[in-house]
Design a protein around this motif. Structure first.
Motif: not given
Length: 484
Positions: A255, A223, A250-251
């Motif tokens: 998250e 991650e 956007q990720k």
């Protein structure tokens, strides 16, 4: 193996202020271990290696390096071997105190006893880089890496250390080699490795390599840290890869992560340059939802995006909103962006207001005055343009070619021919200025003056362009020849 810490001696437990040293009887030793500021050697009554190693460990942590070295030397001469944990702690303490030569001796001891670990190499590489420079550390790393069975010792920590050292010196080629090498030798990169790779490649301007490292990290199940993703967004945005930057942004949002202000600004700026006006303002709204306060860079990016979309009136309205609500501290870039809007629209009076505000708050630059003069040119206000030029010179701001080009075009439209000649006298001879003047004079029917300026142009050794020559040929009396 990690050992339980052992108190160094009774005296230190009682008084806490004394330097703890072995209490055994000193030997008259002639054996030279080669340490700087040679410590005393003692006949050890205690022979338990664990106990003695713990004493070295505690003393090293307290930066009592003289006592720690005495124990270390006494143990070696007695045929005893401190634990690698104690040796590493001693090396670390010596490095903190600038005793690099002593570090080398302790390091050589660990190699002779074959107890060296990756942490030992990591400490020594860092110390070597600080003491002798990047090239010495890199040379030592390469030489050690070619030794037999070194793969068992060189772990990710060692590679990470060398990547970090190379990154400080912007040696991205060496970083890439180390990255490839560790995979060839079967050392799996860690999350820290990928973080260092991304940040180092971004700092060195190698966006493609940074992206390779980022996607490999994700593919390997790690991650990414927030800082790593921020760096990727900024790097991609800087290189015009707005889609890649937007994807990472956007990720992070999905998250629940919050990109920092720098990354948000970089993304907004990149989207604006790509003509993605709607996405730029959406990114701005998301940024505010994170609690980030837009700054001058943010608003300059939005103003530029509006200009890019030819929405110059909207740009002016946003600027007025920024001013009215004091949304940020205005800088030169923001002023110049809104002056560009005035220039496109020919709003010379608004441009004058803004340049006066700019002069009162900041130091206006040549580009700023050029934009105001350009606004006057579009509005066909040659006398106002000349007044701005005079003010510009008075403010000790040096005009450039673009200043003079706008002024010449303005004066031609206003039939201010004497002013055109004065400008050409003041300006450094430039082919663009003379071409513009001659062409304008010919198109306005000032043939005699055009001939005069054309001759002056040739005297200065400047070559007219095709359009200038064609206009001069059209307006020459019959039988005359243009000098080549």
């Amino acid at each position: 193996m990690h050992q339980k810490e052992f108190p160094p001696c009774e005296e230190e437990n009682k008084e806490h202020q004394k330097d703890c040293r072995p209490t055994e009887t000193p030997l008259t030793a002639s054996i030279d271990m080669g340490l700087i500021n040679e410590p005393e050697v003692h006949l050890l009554e205690e022979v338990d290696q664990t106990v003695l190693s713990n004493r070295i460990l505690v003393l090293s942590r307290r930066n009592k390096i003289r006592s720690a070295l005495e124990y270390f030397r006494s143990m070696e001469l007695s045929g005893l071997c401190p634990t690698i944990h104690a040796c590493n702690s001693l090396i670390s303490s010596l490095l903190r105190n600038g005793r690099f030569d002593d570090c080398l001796k302790v390091f050589d001891f660990t190699r002779r006893r074959k107890i060296t670990t990756g942490h030992t190499y990591s400490l020594m590489l860092t110390g070597l880089a600080n003491a002798q420079g990047f090239h010495s550390a890199l040379k030592s790393f390469k030489e050690s890496g070619s030794e037999h069975d070194i793969e068992k010792i060189f772990d990710a920590v060692v590679y990470n250390t060398m990547i970090s050292i190379c990154g400080k010196f912007h040696e991205w080629i060496e970083i890439e080699r180390i990255w490839r090498s560790m995979k060839v030798k079967g050392c799996a990169p860690s999350q820290v490795t990928y973080h260092l790779l991304v940040s180092s490649f971004v700092r060195c301007g190698q966006v493609e390599l940074a992206l390779d490292a980022y996607f490999e990290m994700v593919q390997n199940g790690f991650e990414p840290r927030t800082g790593t993703m921020d760096a990727i967004i900024s790097a991609c945005a800087k290189e015009g890869k707005w889609d890649a930057a937007l994807g990472v942004f956007q990720k992070m949002v999905i998250e629940g992560l919050h990109p920092n202000l720098v990354a948000c600004n970089a993304l907004i700026n990149s989207l604006g340059k790509a003509g993605k006006l709607k996405l730029a303002f959406q990114a701005h709204d998301v940024m505010k939802s994170f609690g980030h306060k837009p700054d001058a860079y943010t608003f300059n990016a939005l103003l530029s995006a509006l200009n890019k979309a030819n929405r110059h009136f909207d740009s002016l309205q946003l600027f007025e909103k920024i001013e009215e609500n004091e949304l940020c501290q205005l800088n030169v870039h923001v002023y110049n962006t809104v002056l560009a809007s005035c220039s496109k629209l020919g709003l010379w009076d608004r441009a004058l207001q803004i340049i006066y505000q700019m002069e009162a708050r900041l130091s206006a630059v040549t580009v700023s005055y050029n934009l105001v003069i350009r606004a006057c040119e579009r509005a066909r206000k040659p006398k106002i343009a000349l007044q701005v030029y005079t003010r510009m010179v008075h403010q000790k701001c040096k005009p450039d070619v673009f200043t003079y080009l706008s002024l010449i075009r303005c004066c031609i439209w206003g039939d201010l021919w004497q002013e055109v000649e004065e400008i050409l006298k003041v300006a450094t001879p430039n082919v663009s200025l003379y071409n513009t003047a001659v062409q304008g004079m010919c198109l306005r029917g000032k043939i005699n003056l055009a001939n005069k300026i054309y001759d002056k142009m040739r005297e200065n050794g400047l070559q007219p362009d095709g359009k200038t020559r064609a206009l001069m040929l059209q307006n020459l009396p019959k039988g005359a020849v243009v000098n080549r």
